[in-house]
Enzyme design. Sequence first.
Site, mmCIF file in Angstrom:
data_model
loop_
_atom_site.group_PDB
_atom_site.id
_atom_site.type_symbol
_atom_site.label_atom_id
_atom_site.label_comp_id
_atom_site.label_asym_id
_atom_site.label_seq_id
_atom_site.Cartn_x
_atom_site.Cartn_y
_atom_site.Cartn_z
ATOM 1 N N ILE A 130 0.846 -1.199 0.000
ATOM 2 C CA ILE A 130 0.000 0.000 0.000
ATOM 3 C C ILE A 130 0.880 1.247 0.000
ATOM 4 C CG2 ILE A 130 -1.971 -1.084 1.157
ATOM 5 C CD1 ILE A 130 -1.158 0.648 3.657
ATOM 6 N N ASP A 131 2.150 1.100 0.427
ATOM 7 C CA ASP A 131 3.040 2.270 0.535
ATOM 8 C C ASP A 131 3.502 2.810 -0.824
ATOM 9 O OD1 ASP A 131 2.807 1.849 3.210
ATOM 10 O OD2 ASP A 131 4.885 1.276 3.572
ATOM 11 N N ARG A 284 -5.531 -0.658 5.177
ATOM 12 C CA ARG A 284 -5.102 -1.893 4.521
ATOM 13 C C ARG A 284 -6.229 -2.902 4.376
ATOM 14 N NH1 ARG A 284 0.317 -3.452 7.194
ATOM 15 N NH2 ARG A 284 -0.807 -5.331 7.773
HETATM 16 O O1 F6P Z 1 4.473 -2.177 4.683
HETATM 17 C C1 F6P Z 1 3.171 -1.759 4.681
HETATM 18 C C2 F6P Z 1 2.770 -1.217 6.017
HETATM 19 O O2 F6P Z 1 1.371 -1.032 5.961
HETATM 20 C C3 F6P Z 1 3.481 0.064 6.462
HETATM 21 O O3 F6P Z 1 2.931 1.209 5.885
HETATM 22 C C4 F6P Z 1 3.314 -0.005 7.943
HETATM 23 O O4 F6P Z 1 4.323 0.702 8.619
HETATM 24 C C5 F6P Z 1 3.423 -1.451 8.238
HETATM 25 O O5 F6P Z 1 3.033 -2.125 7.081
HETATM 26 C C6 F6P Z 1 2.603 -1.910 9.417
HETATM 27 O O6 F6P Z 1 2.875 -3.251 9.635
HETATM 28 P P1 F6P Z 1 2.083 -4.203 10.627
HETATM 29 O O7 F6P Z 1 0.777 -4.525 10.002
HETATM 30 O O8 F6P Z 1 2.959 -5.399 10.733
HETATM 31 O O9 F6P Z 1 1.908 -3.458 11.905
#
Ligand code: F6P
Length: 351
Positions: A130-131, A284
């Site tokens: 998504i980034d 997400r």
């Molecule tokens: O890598 C994608 C991402 O959504 C980042 O933007 C965010 O920092 C991270 O994953 C969060 O990860 P998790 O779901 O493991 O907390």
Amino acid sequence: MEVKNLKIGMLTGGGDCPGLNAVIRAIVRKSILYNWECIGIENGWKGLVDIFVRPLDINSVSGILQKGGTILGTSRTNPYKLDGGEQKVIENANKIGLDALIAIGGEDTLGVANKLAKKGFPVVGVPKTIDNDLNGTDYTFGFDTAVNIAMDAIDRIHTTAESHHRAMIIEVMGRHAGWIAMHAGIAGGADLILIPEKEIKIDEILKVMDDRKKRGRTFSIIVVSEGAKISESDQKAGQMVLQDQKIDAFGHVRLGGIANLLAEIIEKQTGVETRATILGHIQRGGSPTAYDRVLGTRFGIYAVDMVKNGKFGRMAALKGAEITDIPIDDAVSNLKVVDDDFYNVARTFFR
Ligand code: F6P
């Protein structure tokens, strides 16, 4: 040349992302046309380290296109951080009888794929995050959905900000790159956008708010990436705000909370009532946009043909309107960050 009877595996690794199921569905549907067998590997690289797999046929991918997340599950398992992890992955892929693997992931998952490819492992990559910070592809699927969710949140926060004459801070995801903040912020008419690429001083933020006040605007909308840094003075470099000190298998810290910190500073220094909203995983989850479903589908179909043509060690990529492929190495060696030209588009509205 017709390639017959291949058995191909697929896995989804790292943070989940709207559009993953569109990719899985497309890979299976296209493979069926070639009479190939498809194996779903569960929970990213973990499924190859421990052998958690299941066959995927046309029925197993029916009705998943509109679903968020991934039917295969995901994890942030890094085989290179496990004793004999690389060997296990290679041996287990042989045990399962895989002729090729399609790894769907971001910099971490594809970083593993890249190392394996260099050892001669037959893997192709599909870019997911998504980034939107993977190099070599104009867009990754999942990004458009996240941006639309964030834009919708900004629109909603706008009306309450205006009614209450408040400063509102909306924190979006983006560890090292501010793509979500930039797109959602521009689309949502943000008065300020703070991103990891551009460290900003508190005084500059206060100045924007002051300028707005002088022309009678009694509210402000500030969009901030979770990985942005704010410095309090010329002498002191800004720090990222962490949720805790834990580091994952790929060396990432858990970010989050910069909006709260900023709200506290702004309220203290200006007296303006300030509120923070951290969007977090809402960005997400849920159903992918049409754009992400189509992009994921195109990537999935293309990846199958990459396998057919033996394009191992390469990743499907979007360049303009075309899907093409690039070395995975190019995609993971540097992150794609927001450039000055695009930042200046947003800056025009910082007042
Ligand atoms: O890598 C994608 C991402 O959504 C980042 O933007 C965010 O920092 C991270 O994953 C969060 O990860 P998790 O779901 O493991 O907390």
